[in-house]
Write a protein that holds these residues in place. Structure first.
Motif, mmCIF file in Angstrom:
data_model
loop_
_atom_site.group_PDB
_atom_site.id
_atom_site.type_symbol
_atom_site.label_atom_id
_atom_site.label_comp_id
_atom_site.label_asym_id
_atom_site.label_seq_id
_atom_site.Cartn_x
_atom_site.Cartn_y
_atom_site.Cartn_z
ATOM 1 N N GLY A 82 35.815 50.976 59.870
ATOM 2 C CA GLY A 82 36.695 49.861 59.525
ATOM 3 C C GLY A 82 36.181 48.529 60.054
ATOM 4 N N LEU A 83 35.662 48.521 61.280
ATOM 5 C CA LEU A 83 35.089 47.292 61.830
ATOM 6 C C LEU A 83 33.857 46.852 61.044
ATOM 7 N N ALA A 84 33.039 47.818 60.623
ATOM 8 C CA ALA A 84 31.854 47.469 59.825
ATOM 9 C C ALA A 84 32.262 46.841 58.499
ATOM 10 N N ILE A 85 33.325 47.342 57.905
ATOM 11 C CA ILE A 85 33.807 46.766 56.641
ATOM 12 C C ILE A 85 34.379 45.366 56.887
ATOM 13 N N LEU A 86 35.140 45.210 57.958
ATOM 14 C CA LEU A 86 35.751 43.914 58.258
ATOM 15 C C LEU A 86 34.708 42.844 58.545
ATOM 16 N N TYR A 87 33.659 43.191 59.284
ATOM 17 C CA TYR A 87 32.655 42.207 59.696
ATOM 18 C C TYR A 87 31.405 42.212 58.819
ATOM 19 N N ASN A 88 31.416 42.901 57.700
ATOM 20 C CA ASN A 88 30.200 42.955 56.891
ATOM 21 C C ASN A 88 29.854 41.555 56.386
ATOM 22 N N PRO A 89 28.555 41.209 56.420
ATOM 23 C CA PRO A 89 28.152 39.854 56.040
ATOM 24 C C PRO A 89 27.964 39.666 54.535
ATOM 25 N N VAL A 90 28.039 40.721 53.750
ATOM 26 C CA VAL A 90 27.793 40.616 52.309
ATOM 27 C C VAL A 90 29.075 40.265 51.561
ATOM 28 N N ILE A 91 30.090 41.089 51.714
ATOM 29 C CA ILE A 91 31.386 40.833 51.089
ATOM 30 C C ILE A 91 32.319 40.386 52.212
ATOM 31 N N ARG A 92 32.450 39.101 52.353
ATOM 32 C CA ARG A 92 33.158 38.537 53.496
ATOM 33 C C ARG A 92 34.676 38.602 53.335
ATOM 34 N N VAL A 93 35.318 38.806 54.459
ATOM 35 C CA VAL A 93 36.776 38.733 54.526
ATOM 36 C C VAL A 93 37.104 37.333 55.039
ATOM 37 N N HIS A 94 37.829 36.557 54.256
ATOM 38 C CA HIS A 94 38.160 35.181 54.627
ATOM 39 C C HIS A 94 39.562 35.125 55.238
ATOM 40 N N LEU A 95 39.606 34.734 56.521
ATOM 41 C CA LEU A 95 40.863 34.577 57.245
ATOM 42 C C LEU A 95 40.820 33.243 57.984
ATOM 43 N N ASP A 96 41.964 32.772 58.429
ATOM 44 C CA ASP A 96 41.954 31.503 59.167
ATOM 45 C C ASP A 96 41.450 31.724 60.595
ATOM 46 N N ARG A 97 41.130 30.628 61.268
ATOM 47 C CA ARG A 97 40.503 30.681 62.589
ATOM 48 C C ARG A 97 41.365 31.410 63.618
ATOM 49 N N ASP A 98 42.671 31.192 63.596
ATOM 50 C CA ASP A 98 43.556 31.843 64.571
ATOM 51 C C ASP A 98 43.592 33.359 64.387
ATOM 52 N N THR A 99 43.606 33.795 63.150
ATOM 53 C CA THR A 99 43.593 35.240 62.878
ATOM 54 C C THR A 99 42.286 35.857 63.331
ATOM 55 N N TRP A 100 41.161 35.165 63.071
ATOM 56 C CA TRP A 100 39.865 35.678 63.512
ATOM 57 C C TRP A 100 39.781 35.735 65.033
ATOM 58 N N ALA A 101 40.378 34.773 65.716
ATOM 59 C CA ALA A 101 40.347 34.781 67.189
ATOM 60 C C ALA A 101 41.037 36.030 67.730
ATOM 61 N N ILE A 102 42.163 36.378 67.149
ATOM 62 C CA ILE A 102 42.882 37.587 67.573
ATOM 63 C C ILE A 102 42.069 38.836 67.229
ATOM 64 N N LEU A 103 41.523 38.880 66.010
ATOM 65 C CA LEU A 103 40.723 40.038 65.592
ATOM 66 C C LEU A 103 39.462 40.186 66.432
ATOM 67 N N ASN A 104 38.849 39.073 66.823
ATOM 68 C CA ASN A 104 37.644 39.150 67.654
ATOM 69 C C ASN A 104 37.939 39.795 69.001
ATOM 70 N N VAL A 105 39.039 39.404 69.617
ATOM 71 C CA VAL A 105 39.398 39.998 70.911
ATOM 72 C C VAL A 105 39.740 41.474 70.742
ATOM 73 N N LEU A 106 40.538 41.793 69.718
ATOM 74 C CA LEU A 106 40.896 43.195 69.480
ATOM 75 C C LEU A 106 39.682 44.037 69.105
ATOM 76 N N SER A 107 38.715 43.450 68.402
ATOM 77 C CA SER A 107 37.520 44.187 67.990
ATOM 78 C C SER A 107 36.570 44.435 69.153
ATOM 79 N N ALA A 108 36.635 43.620 70.176
ATOM 80 C CA ALA A 108 35.772 43.826 71.346
ATOM 81 C C ALA A 108 36.199 45.063 72.133
ATOM 82 N N VAL A 109 37.468 45.436 72.030
ATOM 83 C CA VAL A 109 37.994 46.556 72.816
ATOM 84 C C VAL A 109 37.303 47.886 72.494
ATOM 85 N N PRO A 110 37.147 48.289 71.217
ATOM 86 C CA PRO A 110 36.465 49.573 70.966
ATOM 87 C C PRO A 110 35.012 49.591 71.440
#
Length: 125
Positions: A84-112
């Motif tokens: 799921g993280l590979a799909i979310l962060y894949n550089p080919v087909i990008r997921v476009h979210l606002d900066r605040d949402t990405w900030a939360i996802l970045n912190v949560l993604s660092a945990v695994p």
């Protein structure tokens, strides 16, 4: 002359016993540490290129860790979380979210990624 009755030896990679999970395909430190630090630093305002490189690093690391975890056959939920993280962060087909949402996802993604590093350390001891 060739002796056709001679038995061929088994190849050295053939395994009669299952591998020890503690020694099987370990995740190198750089594979979990780089995404962990990169995702933690991504909370700060960075240039756009940083986030592009971070997507590539996180995607490749997540694919590798998912492959290691799923090939072991244990912790399948963790392997699929990294898929799921590979799909979310894949550089080919990008997921476009606002900066605040990405900030939360970045912190949560660092945990695994950090958990994989902690788990590797505890298995080593």
């Amino acid at each position: 002359m060739v002796d056709c009755n001679r038995r061929l030896s088994r190849p050295s990679f053939a395994m009669d016993t299952p591998p020890n999970p503690a020694s099987a395909a370990r995740v190198p430190v750089a594979v979990w540490l780089c995404p962990t630090v990169g995702l933690a630093l991504a909370v700060a305002p960075m240039p756009y290129g940083y986030y592009t490189v971070l997507r590539i690093i996180v995607c490749l690391a997540a694919i590798f860790i998912a492959w290691v975890v799923l090939s072991r056959g244990t912790g399948r939920w963790l392997g699929w979380a990294f898929v799921g993280l590979a799909i979310l962060y894949n550089p080919v087909i990008r997921v476009h979210l606002d900066r605040d949402t990405w900030a939360i996802l970045n912190v949560l993604s660092a945990v695994p990624f950090a958990w994989v590093g902690w788990r590797q350390r505890s298995l080593r001891e």
